[in-house]
Every structure is written in structure tokens, then in C-alpha cells.
Design a protein around this motif. Structure first.
Motif, PDB file in Angstrom:
ATOM      1  N   LYS A   1       0.845  -1.185   0.000  1.00  0.00           N
ATOM      2  CA  LYS A   1       0.000   0.000   0.000  1.00  0.00           C
ATOM      3  C   LYS A   1       0.885   1.242   0.000  1.00  0.00           C
ATOM      4  N   ALA A   2       0.536   2.187  -0.846  1.00  0.00           N
ATOM      5  CA  ALA A   2       1.283   3.447  -0.928  1.00  0.00           C
ATOM      6  C   ALA A   2       0.319   4.610  -0.739  1.00  0.00           C
ATOM      7  N   GLY A   3       0.803   5.649  -0.095  1.00  0.00           N
ATOM      8  CA  GLY A   3      -0.059   6.796   0.135  1.00  0.00           C
ATOM      9  C   GLY A   3       0.722   8.018   0.563  1.00  0.00           C
ATOM     10  N   VAL A   4       0.007   8.967   1.136  1.00  0.00           N
ATOM     11  CA  VAL A   4       0.566  10.277   1.465  1.00  0.00           C
ATOM     12  C   VAL A   4       0.328  10.570   2.943  1.00  0.00           C
TER      13      VAL A   4
ATOM     14  N   THR B   1      10.978  -2.612  -4.672  1.00  0.00           N
ATOM     15  CA  THR B   1      11.762  -2.032  -5.761  1.00  0.00           C
ATOM     16  C   THR B   1      10.956  -2.018  -7.052  1.00  0.00           C
ATOM     17  N   GLN B   2      10.313  -3.148  -7.358  1.00  0.00           N
ATOM     18  CA  GLN B   2       9.535  -3.227  -8.599  1.00  0.00           C
ATOM     19  C   GLN B   2       8.309  -2.318  -8.537  1.00  0.00           C
ATOM     20  N   ALA B   3       7.715  -2.182  -7.354  1.00  0.00           N
ATOM     21  CA  ALA B   3       6.554  -1.300  -7.229  1.00  0.00           C
ATOM     22  C   ALA B   3       6.941   0.148  -7.501  1.00  0.00           C
ATOM     23  N   VAL B   4       8.068   0.577  -6.937  1.00  0.00           N
ATOM     24  CA  VAL B   4       8.528   1.958  -7.147  1.00  0.00           C
ATOM     25  C   VAL B   4       8.911   2.173  -8.604  1.00  0.00           C
ATOM     26  N   GLU B   5       9.671   1.228  -9.167  1.00  0.00           N
ATOM     27  CA  GLU B   5      10.076   1.355 -10.578  1.00  0.00           C
ATOM     28  C   GLU B   5       8.871   1.298 -11.513  1.00  0.00           C
ATOM     29  N   GLY B   6       7.825   0.608 -11.093  1.00  0.00           N
ATOM     30  CA  GLY B   6       6.615   0.505 -11.911  1.00  0.00           C
ATOM     31  C   GLY B   6       5.692   1.706 -11.786  1.00  0.00           C
TER      32      GLY B   6
ATOM     33  N   ASP C   1       4.064   7.272  -8.004  1.00  0.00           N
ATOM     34  CA  ASP C   1       3.484   8.301  -8.870  1.00  0.00           C
ATOM     35  C   ASP C   1       1.965   8.163  -8.921  1.00  0.00           C
ATOM     36  N   GLU C   2       1.492   6.918  -9.005  1.00  0.00           N
ATOM     37  CA  GLU C   2       0.047   6.693  -9.012  1.00  0.00           C
ATOM     38  C   GLU C   2      -0.581   7.159  -7.703  1.00  0.00           C
ATOM     39  N   ALA C   3       0.123   6.917  -6.593  1.00  0.00           N
ATOM     40  CA  ALA C   3      -0.395   7.328  -5.294  1.00  0.00           C
ATOM     41  C   ALA C   3      -0.545   8.843  -5.231  1.00  0.00           C
ATOM     42  N   GLN C   4       0.428   9.570  -5.758  1.00  0.00           N
ATOM     43  CA  GLN C   4       0.349  11.027  -5.746  1.00  0.00           C
ATOM     44  C   GLN C   4      -0.770  11.536  -6.650  1.00  0.00           C
ATOM     45  N   THR C   5      -0.903  10.923  -7.812  1.00  0.00           N
ATOM     46  CA  THR C   5      -1.977  11.320  -8.725  1.00  0.00           C
ATOM     47  C   THR C   5      -3.344  11.074  -8.095  1.00  0.00           C
ATOM     48  N   GLU C   6      -3.500   9.921  -7.455  1.00  0.00           N
ATOM     49  CA  GLU C   6      -4.770   9.591  -6.826  1.00  0.00           C
ATOM     50  C   GLU C   6      -5.034  10.494  -5.617  1.00  0.00           C
TER      51      GLU C   6
END
Length: 215
Positions: free
Chosen positions: A101-104, A168-173, A177-182
Motif C-alpha cells: 500500500k502506498a499513500g501520502v 523495488t519493482q513497485a517503485v520502478e513501476g 506516482d500513481e499514489a500522488q496522482t490519486e
């Protein structure tokens, strides 16, 4: 005994569903209710009230990603690191699955207002959690060797590698960036729902710390 990563490693990463921001909408509804009965004088004051409700939620979980890593690990005893000793090979196939999970972090957010324009400053998105799915994870095949048995630390080392590889793959993928856009889309929606469509919301993202930028 070190772990060797087979060249035929199979990895798969897929985008999961957008995580709901639990309680945030209810908080905004409460803010709107209070504002209707005791409205602040300016849009800046009203924006501050809404912003306070949003920040009180702390982390805004915006995206998640499932992963499934399957890999064959092999090892053999060596003669002082010069060559592998015959008949000491062992190996195992292991599948490691989980969800990132990624977020802000909203606690460090700042708000500035100028007329109908709101400027929100945020720290970069980051990986909030990496949770294994132990129902899907485990040894698929094991070829042990009495001369060189598979140890618990070998499996632990592989699992740690999976955690690092998945992130690593999540960040490179582009997960961050998707988390920030969302996050931008969600925050904009919340502000416009509370303050009206005449409000313009813009975002400033702080630079990542040096240690994160290098990793």
C-alpha cells in the motif's frame, strides 16, 4: 551458506483496487453540516476548516498493489569459496505473495489560499505497508541434502529478498506516482465537494529526502 537467485525467476505484479479512505468522507460531511450552521466569513477560513478535517485522518492510503514472486533458490557448499563441492547441492521453489500500500502523510501537509485558489503542499508518496499473504505463500518444492541441509535462515533470507524486490519493482513501476496522482484527485474532490466547483486546487510536492532518492 549464501542464496543464489535462479535466472529463471518468475515475478508478477498487478495493480490492486483503489483503497477507500475510511472515515474521511464522513468527516467532510460533518464539516459541511457545521459550516451550514456557523459559516466562516471567507473561503480561506472555510478551506482551513475542511483542511483540518482532512489532516486529522493522517495517512491517505491511495493505491495498493498485489504481487506474487516465485523463485528457485539453490546452494552448495564451497571449498574456501574457490569451487562448489560436488553432491552438496540443495534447492527449493518458494512462492511469496503480498500486498503493498502506498499513500501520502497528511500530517505534514500545508495549505495556502489566494482568492479561490488553494495550494496544498505535501511530502512525496511512500510505501505505507507491505503485508504478506501467508495463505498463498510457501514452499512449492524442496530438494534437501543431508550433506548441506536447507536452513531456516535460508528461507528467511529469501523472504527478505522478496520484500525488497517487491518494493523495488513497485517503485520502478510507478506505484508512488500513481499514489500522488490519486491523492491529488481525492483531495480536489473533497475540497470542491465542501467549497464548490469555483475553487481551484493546486499541489506542490516536496522533494524526497536524499536517502530515499538514492534508494
Amino acid at each position: 551458506m549464501g542464496i543464489k537467485i535462479d535466472k529463471g525467476t518468475t515475478k508478477s505484479l498487478r495493480i490492486g483496487g483503489i483503497c477507500a479512505v475510511v472515515g474521511l468522507v464522513l468527516g467532510i460531511v460533518g464539516t459541511l453540516f457545521v459550516s451550514n450552521y456557523n459559516p466562516p466569513d471567507s473561503i480561506g477560513e472555510r478551506a482551513s476548516v475542511v483542511f483540518g478535517r482532512i489532516v486529522s485522518q493522517n495517512e491517505l492510503v491511495s493505491v495498493s498493489q498485489d504481487y506474487n514472486i516465485t523463485d528457485k533458490q539453490e546452494d552448495a557448499n564451497s571449498f574456501f569459496g574457490l569451487f562448489d563441492i560436488p553432491f552438496t547441492n540443495n534447492s527449493f521453489w518458494y512462492r511469496y505473495a503480498g500486498t503493498i500500500k502506498a499513500g501520502v502523510n497528511l500530517q505534514t501537509a500545508e495549505l495556502e489560499t489566494s482568492g479561490n485558489t488553494l495550494t496544498v503542499t505535501l511530502d512525496p508518496a511512500y510505501i505505507i505497508s507491505n503485508t504478506p499473504d501467508m495463505e498463498k505463500s510457501g514452499v512449492l518444492e524442496e530438494n534437501n541434502n543431508a550433506l548441506n541441509p536447507i536452513h531456516v535462515e535460508d528461507v528467511d533470507a529469501f523472504q527478505q529478498w522478496c520484500v525488497e524486490e517487491s518494493e523495488t519493482q513497485a517503485v520502478e513501476g510507478g506505484l508512488l506516482d500513481e499514489a500522488q496522482t490519486e491523492a491529488e484527485a481525492r483531495l480536489t474532490q473533497l475540497f470542491t465537494a465542501a467549497l464548490g466547483d469555483d475553487v481551484t486546487v493546486q499541489f506542490v510536492w516536496r522533494e524526497a529526502p536524499a536517502e530515499n532518492a538514492e534508494s
